[in-house]
Design a protein around this motif. Sequence first.
Motif, PDB file in Angstrom:
ATOM      1  N   UNK A  81      -8.694  19.213 -29.147  1.00  0.00           N
ATOM      2  CA  UNK A  81      -7.226  19.235 -29.163  1.00  0.00           C
ATOM      3  C   UNK A  81      -6.749  17.894 -29.694  1.00  0.00           C
ATOM      4  N   UNK A  82      -5.968  17.924 -30.769  1.00  0.00           N
ATOM      5  CA  UNK A  82      -5.484  16.670 -31.362  1.00  0.00           C
ATOM      6  C   UNK A  82      -3.975  16.574 -31.334  1.00  0.00           C
ATOM      7  N   UNK A  83      -3.299  17.686 -31.023  1.00  0.00           N
ATOM      8  CA  UNK A  83      -1.839  17.624 -30.987  1.00  0.00           C
ATOM      9  C   UNK A  83      -1.263  18.605 -29.979  1.00  0.00           C
ATOM     10  N   UNK A  84      -0.033  18.308 -29.565  1.00  0.00           N
ATOM     11  CA  UNK A  84       0.702  19.174 -28.649  1.00  0.00           C
ATOM     12  C   UNK A  84       2.034  19.470 -29.313  1.00  0.00           C
ATOM     13  N   UNK A  85       2.342  20.755 -29.517  1.00  0.00           N
ATOM     14  CA  UNK A  85       3.513  21.092 -30.335  1.00  0.00           C
ATOM     15  C   UNK A  85       3.299  20.435 -31.677  1.00  0.00           C
ATOM     16  N   UNK A  86       4.242  19.604 -32.107  1.00  0.00           N
ATOM     17  CA  UNK A  86       4.069  18.915 -33.388  1.00  0.00           C
ATOM     18  C   UNK A  86       3.614  17.471 -33.202  1.00  0.00           C
ATOM     19  N   UNK A 127      -1.748  13.523 -30.529  1.00  0.00           N
ATOM     20  CA  UNK A 127      -2.209  12.844 -29.324  1.00  0.00           C
ATOM     21  C   UNK A 127      -2.858  11.508 -29.700  1.00  0.00           C
TER      22      UNK A 127
END
Lengths: 476, 476
Positions: B94-99, B102
């Motif tokens: 996982x590298x992002x949340x929404x737009x 992280x």
Amino acid sequence: MKELDKITPLEKDFAKWYTDVVKQGNLIAYGPLKGTLVFKPNSFGIWELIQKYLNEEFKQQGVQNVYLPLLIPERLFNKEKDHIEGFNPELATITQVGEAKLEEKVFVRPTSEVLFADLFKNSIESYKDLPIIYNQWANVVRWEKTTNPFLRSREFLWQEGHTCHNNAMEARQLTRTMISLYAKFLKNYLAIPVIVGKKTPKEKFAGACSTYTVEAMMKDGRALQAGTSHYLAQNFSKPFEITFKDENNNIQFAYQTSWGVSTRLLGAIIMTHGDNRGIIIPPRIAPTQIDILELFASKNPKVSEVAKQLVKDLGRIYRVRLDNSDKNPGFKASNSEIQGTPLRIEIGPRDLENNMVTIVRRDTLEKIVMPINQVKKEVKTLLNDIHNNLYITAKERLDKNIVAVDTYEEFVDQISKSKFVLAPFCCHDEEEEEIKAETGATTRCIPKSMERDEKMKPCITCHHVTKRFVIFARAY
Amino acid sequence: MKELDKITPLEKDFAKWYTDVVKQGNLIAYGPLKGTLVFKPNSFGIWELIQKYLNEEFKQQGVQNVYLPLLIPERLFNKEKDHIEGFNPELATITQVGEAKLEEKVFVRPTSEVLFADLFKNSIESYKDLPIIYNQWANVVRWEKTTNPFLRSREFLWQEGHTCHNNAMEARQLTRTMISLYAKFLKNYLAIPVIVGKKTPKEKFAGACSTYTVEAMMKDGRALQAGTSHYLAQNFSKPFEITFKDENNNIQFAYQTSWGVSTRLLGAIIMTHGDNRGIIIPPRIAPTQIDILELFASKNPKVSEVAKQLVKDLGRIYRVRLDNSDKNPGFKASNSEIQGTPLRIEIGPRDLENNMVTIVRRDTLEKIVMPINQVKKEVKTLLNDIHNNLYITAKERLDKNIVAVDTYEEFVDQISKSKFVLAPFCCHDEEEEEIKAETGATTRCIPKSMERDEKMKPCITCHHVTKRFVIFARAY
């Protein structure tokens, strides 16, 4: 060994009290990623019992358990507009595997409507295949900004039911059946009284036609949404093409529902029943129902003998735990209390001289000295009493703290006193937002039936006469 | 309604047979993301019963259930070198949340050693806190390139036990206790015989000191690793600083184990017991143990009466399902068979004239006509017989297909005949790799005890005399 630390009194600082209770009660540890939790044996044990008993209730409704994938490709999630808009800011997004970039983003499920929709689309042909009543127990991820153990965390556990029907009436009926089931379950197993009602348009689930809720009152007067049931109508079946052939061979879109409760319930248990010694676990869902404590066992070998016999006798019927460690009696008692075990039995040399033992209730802290041969019978009564006492106490508090108001001034005053406030309200989105900004209160539900003298009243904000009466409160 | 499709005969194309069986048996649907699965009621029901009975076995060993987070920050995962190297290529990241990007990558757990290590580090102070014997039922994600339902999928369900001890001997003992527990469980509940043994250094778990395994033989002669138990020694406790104070107040590193079985077991059940009509589910873990079929109910109202009474009587003791649909008798029988229900009871007007019903065994397809009042007694015997018959058939096949060889030529020949081959072998990594490249076979285990005439033999590849005898096979 870890020493038991002090718990902040709840009257002094409720938030701090709550954090102390969850940490001290063998309930949680914090995960290495901010906002994630470890469910330790004492909290996971509660959740396992909730699963067991809810599964039994579900079975009566023809529910079948399934398990759907954790991972959702972006294209699937984007099919229902309100749904993706509601969840997008919280979506944990997988973009690579090892060092390799993925061609399409993959989301970790925040809820599974789109997955069930995809499954239903491919499994239904005729009206004879309906209804389908599925449920899954699963973990979901929502990247919340502010987190609080059990109440709001980046990952939580829940059950989510998803159903398909060949007519709207049956689907609407099931939506209501499930919310009633939750209300009964909360009363009968968790000793938590709730208000059953409908969410306002602003507060309903992203993608639902209507949302029913069970709202509980915590000891600080705040509301906690303890379970929801959504009538989805054809909002998902249309974009996902979930169709069936009806009796006349016409193609129709299915009618759907979804409903769930989560590990928030653990927070609800703590804040409904807990006291300054920690959590009090309602007996029916307590992983340990009875702690049996050996006191001064070295002074008289009979202490261990009697303890062993009681563990054997009571263990056939109840969930029993033995503390035969060399810790001091005060520590043992506190340790049982802080973990919320409903009953403890203290076996010490002095009582034993008269063939007696001492039973202590966790809820009232009452100590009862009784002959050993009466323990078995008495335990049954006491566990029932504790459940009833917890429920009645919570119910009285709930009833006492619901206040009806007619004007916005009264409303602001009562909200500031941490009440549940019942007010005539037209349910315009903007006005709900203004009230929240000004008072911190949100609409909890439009209750099914709530006694008011009049049938209609002017709305507290727009002053148009309305027959909608809405419960507001500050909420978790 | 969906029609029942034909199943490819297993003698003709075993892989196609397997795929047909899982799709037809109300077992799975494919998830929207490649390599993910929906567990439908008939497969998830098996998994729920496996959970129930394994939990009972675990309880005897003092196991406590917990739940740890799904998400692992990169820094935590990188602490144990072999572990990250082994898992890195399969890690969903996982590298992002929404737009929003992280700051630190987050992995979806492929296994939870590092999470448990982090928990243990923070919960243990003294030798008195040990042992800790935790287990969790969880989903894990490993981004496999080639996938196969139940056997290899990007997400699977499993239990993973993780323990901490204050001495190596106790930890080693628990590693062995758990592998024996799995072997017994597979025999007693899944009717699957296994070979218990140790993995070669090349095949052991990434990060373990030693790995024990239970290996089963599928109907095509391939091996399936059905459960593993790892002695981790201090490999995790050192980098993660899991320490305790011993009796002399010296700081020591803890000794650890981990062990697990997964939803691969569902694949093992299918490929051990299944036939050309579909899956055969061993009775003790069958979600439906008895299908009760109403045949030609419209011709005689007594059919429904008797069916109803049998559902009531048998339903008290067994998991029973009623088929009172208007489908034809042939469809109903096939539908029961393809779903693997161990017994079906057919109730039809002709039998009823003599107060008889027909019971059909799923394993032998034997039909037994018997008086209604004997059904209850007979069902008990039959379900036990089916379990025993499934086990004995599988055990005979396993025993018959293990072949001992002395030379590499014999080895290649026997592997090509889909046998389990027992060979003297020195266990050099490179030679294992060469054998795999040449024959497709891998080392399955160094069995605990396997009869050979001699104590020592020349290794089939390096020809040094060795006392190691290793089972090789092609495997799932």
